[in-house]
Motif scaffolding. Structure first.
Motif, short mmCIF file in Angstrom:
data_model
loop_
_atom_site.label_atom_id
_atom_site.label_comp_id
_atom_site.label_asym_id
_atom_site.label_seq_id
_atom_site.Cartn_x
_atom_site.Cartn_y
_atom_site.Cartn_z
N PRO A 83 -14.34 -16.80 19.32
CA PRO A 83 -13.90 -15.66 20.16
C PRO A 83 -13.67 -16.12 21.59
N LYS A 84 -12.54 -16.76 21.84
CA LYS A 84 -12.26 -17.35 23.14
C LYS A 84 -10.88 -16.92 23.66
N ALA A 85 -10.77 -16.87 24.99
CA ALA A 85 -9.46 -16.64 25.60
C ALA A 85 -8.63 -17.91 25.57
N TYR A 86 -9.31 -19.07 25.50
CA TYR A 86 -8.65 -20.36 25.57
C TYR A 86 -7.83 -20.46 26.85
N ALA A 87 -6.92 -21.41 26.92
CA ALA A 87 -6.01 -21.60 28.04
C ALA A 87 -4.79 -22.33 27.49
N PRO A 88 -3.65 -22.25 28.17
CA PRO A 88 -2.46 -22.94 27.66
C PRO A 88 -2.67 -24.43 27.42
N LYS A 89 -3.59 -25.04 28.16
CA LYS A 89 -3.83 -26.48 28.00
C LYS A 89 -4.89 -26.79 26.95
N SER A 90 -5.46 -25.77 26.31
CA SER A 90 -6.54 -25.98 25.35
C SER A 90 -6.05 -26.76 24.13
N VAL A 91 -6.96 -27.54 23.57
CA VAL A 91 -6.69 -28.29 22.34
C VAL A 91 -7.80 -27.94 21.36
N PRO A 92 -7.49 -27.55 20.12
CA PRO A 92 -6.12 -27.40 19.59
C PRO A 92 -5.44 -26.17 20.17
N GLY A 93 -4.10 -26.19 20.13
CA GLY A 93 -3.35 -25.07 20.66
C GLY A 93 -2.99 -24.06 19.59
N PHE A 94 -2.25 -23.07 19.98
CA PHE A 94 -1.77 -22.05 19.05
C PHE A 94 -0.59 -22.63 18.24
N THR A 95 -0.41 -22.09 17.06
CA THR A 95 0.73 -22.48 16.24
C THR A 95 1.55 -21.25 15.89
N PRO A 96 2.84 -21.41 15.61
CA PRO A 96 3.67 -20.25 15.27
C PRO A 96 3.31 -19.69 13.90
N PHE A 97 3.33 -18.37 13.80
CA PHE A 97 3.13 -17.73 12.51
C PHE A 97 4.38 -17.91 11.65
N TYR A 98 4.15 -18.21 10.38
CA TYR A 98 5.26 -18.38 9.45
C TYR A 98 4.81 -17.93 8.07
N TYR A 99 5.55 -17.01 7.49
CA TYR A 99 5.20 -16.48 6.17
C TYR A 99 5.73 -17.45 5.13
N ASN A 100 4.85 -18.29 4.59
CA ASN A 100 5.26 -19.46 3.83
C ASN A 100 4.81 -19.38 2.38
N VAL A 101 5.27 -20.34 1.59
CA VAL A 101 4.80 -20.45 0.22
C VAL A 101 3.49 -21.23 0.23
N PRO A 102 2.70 -21.16 -0.83
CA PRO A 102 1.44 -21.90 -0.85
C PRO A 102 1.65 -23.39 -0.59
N SER A 103 0.68 -24.05 -0.03
CA SER A 103 0.82 -25.46 0.31
C SER A 103 1.02 -26.33 -0.91
N THR A 104 0.59 -25.86 -2.06
CA THR A 104 0.78 -26.61 -3.30
C THR A 104 2.10 -26.27 -3.98
N GLY A 105 2.89 -25.41 -3.33
CA GLY A 105 4.16 -25.02 -3.90
C GLY A 105 4.10 -23.66 -4.56
N PHE A 106 5.28 -23.09 -4.83
CA PHE A 106 5.37 -21.78 -5.43
C PHE A 106 6.11 -21.90 -6.77
N LYS A 107 5.43 -21.58 -7.84
CA LYS A 107 6.00 -21.75 -9.17
C LYS A 107 6.91 -20.59 -9.54
N VAL A 108 8.13 -20.92 -9.97
CA VAL A 108 9.11 -19.91 -10.38
C VAL A 108 9.48 -20.13 -11.83
N THR A 109 9.26 -19.13 -12.65
CA THR A 109 9.63 -19.20 -14.07
C THR A 109 10.79 -18.25 -14.33
N THR A 110 11.85 -18.80 -14.94
CA THR A 110 13.04 -18.00 -15.25
C THR A 110 13.09 -17.74 -16.75
#
Length: 586
Positions: free
Chosen positions: A282-309
């Motif tokens: 629970p921190k305000a952090y600062a722009p120079k803090s490490v680690p920094g913020f990362t962009p939000f991205y609505y992604n597939v699972p890191s192991t991949g997304f299985k598609v069955t046709t």
């Protein structure tokens, strides 16, 4: 004769017991009397201090009625100060006696440079213990004249000081719930409109009231929140605060739109930093803090997304199985997939897959949205962007007017970004040009040590934390600005739940765990000197848990419940009146 009688008495068993009982009884009664004196003192001193605090603030405001602080004006002001004190301290309260000359109000300084108001009071209260152990025959207040002598009265004192400045700087952030339930009505009286309509009106009226106060140098910011906060208009994506990489499945991901993949750019919602062990703080952090913020991205699972046709026959024969290793996903509308048999009505003809130049009948799913939308308006990041501290009331009210109700609720995400709007580490003056909040004034937010600076956050919600569904292809608890993307872990080892257990194994699917994190954020904000007003809004927020969490979040005395739109407007106006230029400093 008396000496012999006493000796005879002690020779008998009965006499010894009698004398021992008499001594013990005297000690017990004396101890009780001493305890009563202590309780009496604490109650009297607390009431005296409370009355003096009220009198100091009231007398400070009363100074505006006098042209000078000398002669007749000073004498009349001092009479007013005593009247304020007497109004809250009944005469003879618990037998307290306070002569007129023991109430001392003073004022120093000038209206132009600031004034310091000091009040002190001293009185005496009777003591019970001396009548048991022996009293000071001189009636003194603390100096006995012989063995066993004690003062018969005790002295009770109180004092304080207040700073009255000709102008104070107010930095106020409104952290406002924009979730889907805000589209409901606050109460059965639907003539007042929906909750989001009532919030827009009350927040706009608050802005108007603040900027109409000539005595305040006011800067107001806006942080709409759902499960996340959009900062696209307030922070530069090229600043040092944001790490321009996606730690979670970075395939086909970029901050800018890709010419081959439509709607693939970043829309302005950040993910909270985590350390190497995956811990949140629970921190305000600062722009120079490490680690920094990362962009939000609505992604597939890191192991991949299985598609069955499947084919379109009733036998549901598998035609192919592929695995997507990265996003964004594409919704194929060419009828290559149906659900098998009668499952879910067997009516959907679509498939999730990668963008393909050979399949023109496809729609790329907005990477800042979710699997149920192809546009930003309904996605978790499709909310009104935050507005940094400003004196532009028109810009603020326009942004307030654009607020819409959609999405789930994670209150601490809004609080964290509200805190950063009030943290001087996030000013360009401290972080460096282009790294802090976008503003024509590089010193905003002001340093916390700035004289007469009021740092205030108003947080409003219409219910308790609700991260969304924990099931589905891409469950909402796994995709929000607090937990990051790809998992629903809430690992915060410095915080504890209400039952005392640590949040080392917390979950974003647990309302209890999110509440614990929220209270950790509120505590840290208040410890940094921020005044927190907390408001629950509407009948849906009447549950004990929701109100208890928000009450604990607020600074003492600053929690409100608004059952209707009309009540909410009154509360906002009351808060505006509370943000004055007078404060106790002692």
């Amino acid at each position: 004769m008396r000496k012999a009688a006493t000796k005879t008495l002690f020779k008998g068993d009965d006499g010894a017991v009698t004398m021992l009982f008499a001594v013990c009884a005297s000690l017990m009664i004396g101890s009780m009397a001493t305890t009563m004196d202590m309780i009496h003192y604490e109650m009297t001193q607390a009431r005296m201090q409370m009355a003096l605090d009220v009198a100091t603030l009231s007398a400070g405001a009363d100074l505006s009625h006098y042209a000078t602080t000398t002669g007749t004006d000073l004498a009349n002001w001092q009479k007013d100060a005593r009247a304020y004190y007497d109004a809250n301290m009944p005469k003879g309260y618990l037998d307290l006696v306070m002569p007129d000359n023991k109430f001392v109000p003073t004022v120093t300084g000038s209206p132009a440079t600031g004034q310091t108001i000091k009040l002190s009071a001293s009185g005496s209260m009777p003591l019970m213990a001396p009548y048991i152990f022996g009293s000071d025959t001189t009636g003194g207040s603390g100096n006995g004249t012989g063995t066993g002598d004690m003062p018969t009265v005790g002295t009770v004192t109180a004092s304080n000081a207040a700073l009255r400045l000709p102008k104070s700087t107010l930095e106020l952030v409104m952290v406002l719930d924009n979730t889907g339930s805000m589209s409901d009505y606050a109460s059965s009286d639907k003539t007042q409109g929906t909750k989001i309509a009532g919030l827009r009106a009350a927040a706009s009226n608050l802005v108007t009231a603040l900027f109409n106060q000539s005595s305040n140098d006011s800067y107001v910011g806006l942080v709409p929140f759902t499960t996340m906060v959009n900062v696209s208009n307030s922070l530069n994506s090229g600043g040092s605060w944001l790490t321009p990489s996606f730690t979670y499945n970075p395939l086909n991901v970029s901050l800018a739109d890709n010419a081959k993949v439509t709607q693939s750019g970043w829309d302005g919602c950040p993910v909270e930093p985590r350390d190497a062990s995956g811990n949140l703080y629970p921190k305000a952090y600062a722009p120079k803090s490490v680690p920094g913020f990362t962009p939000f991205y609505y992604n597939v699972p890191s192991t991949g997304f299985k598609v069955t046709t499947y084919d379109n026959s009733s036998s549901c024969k598998v035609v192919s199985t592929t695995t997507n290793m990265g996003g964004p996903l594409t919704l194929q509308n060419n009828g290559s997939l149906t659900y098998c048999g009668t499952k879910n009505g067997s009516t959907i003809a679509s498939a999730w897959g990668q963008p393909s130049t050979n399949s023109p009948a496809t729609t790329t799913v907005y990477q800042n949205g979710n699997t149920n939308t192809t546009g930003s308006s309904n996605g978790p990041c499709g909310i009104e962007p935050a507005t940094f501290l400003t004196r532009d009331s028109k810009a603020l009210t326009a942004s307030i007017g654009r607020m819409q109700a959609a999405g789930s609720t994670i209150i601490p995400t809004g609080l964290l970004w509200g805190w950063r709007m009030l943290s001087s580490d996030w000013s360009n003056a401290v972080a460096g040009s282009g790294n802090g909040w976008i503003s024509t004034d590089s010193t905003l937010p002001r340093p916390e040590t700035t004289q007469a600076l009021q740092r205030v956050a108003i947080v409003l919600t219409d219910g308790q934390n609700d991260p969304g569904s924990a099931s589905g292809i891409m469950p909402m608890p796994s995709f929000n600005g607090l937990s990051g993307v790809g998992n629903n872990v809430l690992q915060a080892p410095t915080l504890t739940r209400t039952n005392g257990t640590s949040l080392v194994n917390g979950s974003m699917s647990s309302v209890t765990d999110i509440n614990a994190f929220q209270l950790g954020v509120c505590t840290a904000m208040k410890n940094s000197g921020i005044i927190v007003y907390a408001i629950t809004f509407g009948s849906d927020a009447s549950s004990g848990v929701a109100q208890q969490v928000m009450q604990s979040c607020a600074s003492p005395g600053n929690y409100y419940h608004a059952p209707t739109n009309a009540t909410l407007d009154q509360i906002f106006q009351q808060i505006a009146g509370n943000l004055g230029i007078l404060r106790l400093v002692q």
